[in-house]
Motif scaffolding. Structure first.
Motif, PDB file in Angstrom:
ATOM      1  N   GLN A   1     -17.969  40.545  34.191  1.00  0.00           N
ATOM      2  CA  GLN A   1     -16.641  40.044  34.494  1.00  0.00           C
ATOM      3  C   GLN A   1     -16.252  40.517  35.900  1.00  0.00           C
ATOM      4  OE1 GLN A   1     -13.695  41.471  31.721  1.00  0.00           O
ATOM      5  NE2 GLN A   1     -13.261  39.410  30.995  1.00  0.00           N
ATOM      6  N   ILE A   2     -15.473  39.700  36.583  1.00  0.00           N
ATOM      7  CA  ILE A   2     -14.962  40.108  37.900  1.00  0.00           C
ATOM      8  C   ILE A   2     -13.512  40.545  37.748  1.00  0.00           C
ATOM      9  CG2 ILE A   2     -14.338  39.275  40.196  1.00  0.00           C
ATOM     10  CD1 ILE A   2     -16.783  37.416  40.011  1.00  0.00           C
ATOM     11  N   VAL A   3     -13.191  41.673  38.359  1.00  0.00           N
ATOM     12  CA  VAL A   3     -11.817  42.166  38.327  1.00  0.00           C
ATOM     13  C   VAL A   3     -11.227  42.054  39.730  1.00  0.00           C
ATOM     14  CG1 VAL A   3     -10.311  44.142  37.850  1.00  0.00           C
ATOM     15  CG2 VAL A   3     -12.392  43.776  36.478  1.00  0.00           C
ATOM     16  N   LEU A   4     -10.290  41.146  39.886  1.00  0.00           N
ATOM     17  CA  LEU A   4      -9.608  41.003  41.178  1.00  0.00           C
ATOM     18  C   LEU A   4      -8.465  42.010  41.243  1.00  0.00           C
ATOM     19  CD1 LEU A   4      -9.224  37.107  41.428  1.00  0.00           C
ATOM     20  CD2 LEU A   4     -10.494  38.546  43.043  1.00  0.00           C
ATOM     21  N   ILE A   5      -8.419  42.785  42.321  1.00  0.00           N
ATOM     22  CA  ILE A   5      -7.348  43.772  42.454  1.00  0.00           C
ATOM     23  C   ILE A   5      -6.476  43.399  43.646  1.00  0.00           C
ATOM     24  CG2 ILE A   5      -6.792  46.222  42.743  1.00  0.00           C
ATOM     25  CD1 ILE A   5      -9.625  46.879  41.814  1.00  0.00           C
ATOM     26  N   GLY A   6      -5.170  43.263  43.407  1.00  0.00           N
ATOM     27  CA  GLY A   6      -4.292  42.932  44.528  1.00  0.00           C
ATOM     28  C   GLY A   6      -2.898  42.568  44.080  1.00  0.00           C
ATOM     29  N   LYS A   7      -2.146  42.014  45.028  1.00  0.00           N
ATOM     30  CA  LYS A   7      -0.760  41.642  44.740  1.00  0.00           C
ATOM     31  C   LYS A   7      -0.725  40.415  43.824  1.00  0.00           C
ATOM     32  CE  LYS A   7       1.274  43.759  48.782  1.00  0.00           C
ATOM     33  NZ  LYS A   7       2.117  43.634  49.978  1.00  0.00           N
ATOM     34  N   LYS A   8       0.062  40.525  42.791  1.00  0.00           N
ATOM     35  CA  LYS A   8       0.092  39.512  41.737  1.00  0.00           C
ATOM     36  C   LYS A   8       0.325  38.085  42.256  1.00  0.00           C
ATOM     37  CE  LYS A   8       2.502  38.469  37.415  1.00  0.00           C
ATOM     38  NZ  LYS A   8       3.558  38.941  36.488  1.00  0.00           N
ATOM     39  N   ASP A   9       1.432  37.903  42.959  1.00  0.00           N
ATOM     40  CA  ASP A   9       1.791  36.545  43.383  1.00  0.00           C
ATOM     41  C   ASP A   9       0.738  35.957  44.320  1.00  0.00           C
ATOM     42  OD1 ASP A   9       3.999  36.857  41.899  1.00  0.00           O
ATOM     43  OD2 ASP A   9       5.396  37.144  43.581  1.00  0.00           O
ATOM     44  N   GLU A  10       0.278  36.785  45.215  1.00  0.00           N
ATOM     45  CA  GLU A  10      -0.711  36.283  46.176  1.00  0.00           C
ATOM     46  C   GLU A  10      -2.009  35.884  45.482  1.00  0.00           C
ATOM     47  OE1 GLU A  10      -1.179  38.274  49.897  1.00  0.00           O
ATOM     48  OE2 GLU A  10       0.841  39.135  49.845  1.00  0.00           O
ATOM     49  N   MET A  11      -2.433  36.681  44.535  1.00  0.00           N
ATOM     50  CA  MET A  11      -3.680  36.346  43.816  1.00  0.00           C
ATOM     51  C   MET A  11      -3.488  35.079  42.984  1.00  0.00           C
ATOM     52  SD  MET A  11      -5.574  39.906  42.775  1.00  0.00           S
ATOM     53  CE  MET A  11      -4.399  40.437  41.532  1.00  0.00           C
TER      54      MET A  11
END
Lengths: 314, 314
Positions: free
Chosen positions: B34-44
């Protein structure tokens, strides 16, 4: 009459390739120039035997000994005064020739430069200047490319000054831009030597310092003069040469990559010494030797060595 | 389930390029990844909005803060625990993800590696490993390519040991040949650091030392592991990248030069720390991000990080 001496015994394909290259250069030099071949009499005569050339343009000076490629430079230079390299430096020192070129033992060429000619003014170490090709068709000058593996910041600063003078007088660069080879553009980047050198260059009024240059900038001409130690400089320069050699085998024919071929410029000047000294690649072909001699001619014409002397002796 | 975390906010084209690359990788990863994207919610969410992807393969973890490219690494890392990089290292340290990748601030990635994960055993400094392309179609591993500008001989010796383990376990190299990057093949050549390092490598029974490697040898595969400091390594590596970029503009299409394109491998592992960390180029495109994630997958599969831990902790 101006005379350019060339070590006929220096290089993997000496004396044949050297003599051939000298003969090719002979017909291209102005009338007031002569080439002086230095080496073993019989071997030089053998090589000259089948070649056609204007006899008045090639002179021979005999040397009974040879410093081999892998001899210890200091020891060989002092123990073989009658080697072609020993004789070359003697002629240059005495003013009997105006430049001395060799594709032989680079270390011995450095020793001759240091101990027979001596450095100008307070210069600590003379660098070897590499012509580094740019996308725009020109060259930047990289120094040092191999003479000084360890360089203190003060030494690198002197390279910056020397390189600026060489660029200005030998290549007619106007106010040459000096860049410090580093791993980031910001002033705090790099190893301790680069960080200290940045401060010296920034505060040096004699040069036009434009900051750090990264590996990715090398072909872009952000700097005319690229300052680095002879360790990093040598590895980069040789990587470029390897890349050209590879490209040639793959029939890639590109102006930038083609100029990474050492034969194009033919040699690398040792600067900051009292005389015109140019070293060539050990594998020098006649083409490389021809171009090294023409480089020597340009350097003599430019009087850059006299200008450097003038500045550093004041 | 194995999880690969990627910093969605890191890089000049973040978050768009990162999210796109992650989506491309998602469909190529095995089912248990699985890939876990980490970052700002709205932007992602914005970036994901128009993309199609298997929802089960992409997870999001929100981070409210971002460490910018030119922030001071140590300061930013400690002051921004809720940055995407801060969160990534927390997840990795806790074992919630098996690898963390970022094309953001490399210095901050080093700080996280050093202070959150810590180095294995008695390792002094973790290096960044560069995949350096060879004429034969393969790669040698160059380390360090930028994390450690000043390296003592003992540090370079540890790089040789680490690189050998990485080559053996991550790339299935058999008894990898270790070369020391230098300005001559002879053992007495080079700067003082290279000379001292040669002696350490020669006497090190854990590695298969084959001697010095010159710049001209770099594409020939004389060594599988090329040991150098992060100053010279970084400049060489970036010169290669610049050469690829130039070649692309000139429509040169050559397998060796094409592999100097950073996008092909996509990232460079920081090794010798207790976790799988990969850093990417600041200008990373979706293609580079995709390949960085696939590199992380291979590294996880190989268990190389566990092997290195095992050897260095004994």
């Amino acid at each position: 009459m101006k005379k350019i001496a060339i070590d006929a015994m220096g290089g993997d394909f000496a004396p044949n390739a050297i003599v051939k290259g000298a003969v090719q250069a002979a017909s291209l030099l102005p009338d007031d120039y002569q080439i002086v071949l230095i080496g073993k009499k019989d071997e030089m005569l053998n090589c000259l035997h089948d070649l056609e050339y204007p006899a008045s343009k090639i002179e021979m000076v005999f040397a009974t000994d040879v410093i081999e490629m892998h001899e210890h430079p200091t020891r060989a230079f002092s123990q073989k005064p009658n080697s072609s390299i020993g004789v070359g430096f003697k002629l240059l020192k005495e003013g009997q020739v105006q430049a001395f070129c060799s594709a032989g033992n680079t270390g011995a060429m450095m020793v001759g430069s240091l101990f027979t000619l001596r450095t100008v003014g307070n210069l600590q170490r003379p660098p070897i200047v590499g012509y580094f090709p740019l996308k725009n068709g020109g060259y930047s000058l990289m120094l040092d490319i191999g003479a000084n593996a360890d360089c203190k910041p003060e030494v690198l600063m002197q390279f910056a000054e020397l390189g600026s003078l060489y660029g200005k007088f030998a290549l007619n660069m106007e106010n040459p831009k000096v860049g410090l080879l580093n791993i980031g553009h910001e002033e705090e980047k790099g190893n301790t030597t680069a960080q200290a050198t940045f401060q010296l260059l920034k505060n040096n009024k004699k040069i036009n310092f434009v900051g750090n240059i990264e590996g990715r900038d090398l072909f872009d001409g952000l700097a005319d003069i690229i300052v680095t130690d002879g360790f990093t400089g040598n590895i980069l320069y040789k990587m470029g040469e390897a890349l050209y050699e590879y490209s040639a085998t793959k029939n890639i024919n590109d102006p930038l990559i083609n100029k990474m071929n050492y034969e194009v410029v033919g040699g690398s000047p040792i600067i900051g010494v009292n005389g015109n000294v140019i070293v060539g690649h050990g594998i020098s072909t006649p083409l490389a030797i021809k171009n090294m001699i023409l480089l020597a001619q340009k350097q003599i014409e430019s009087k850059v060595t006299e200008k450097i002397k003038e500045v550093f002796n004041n």
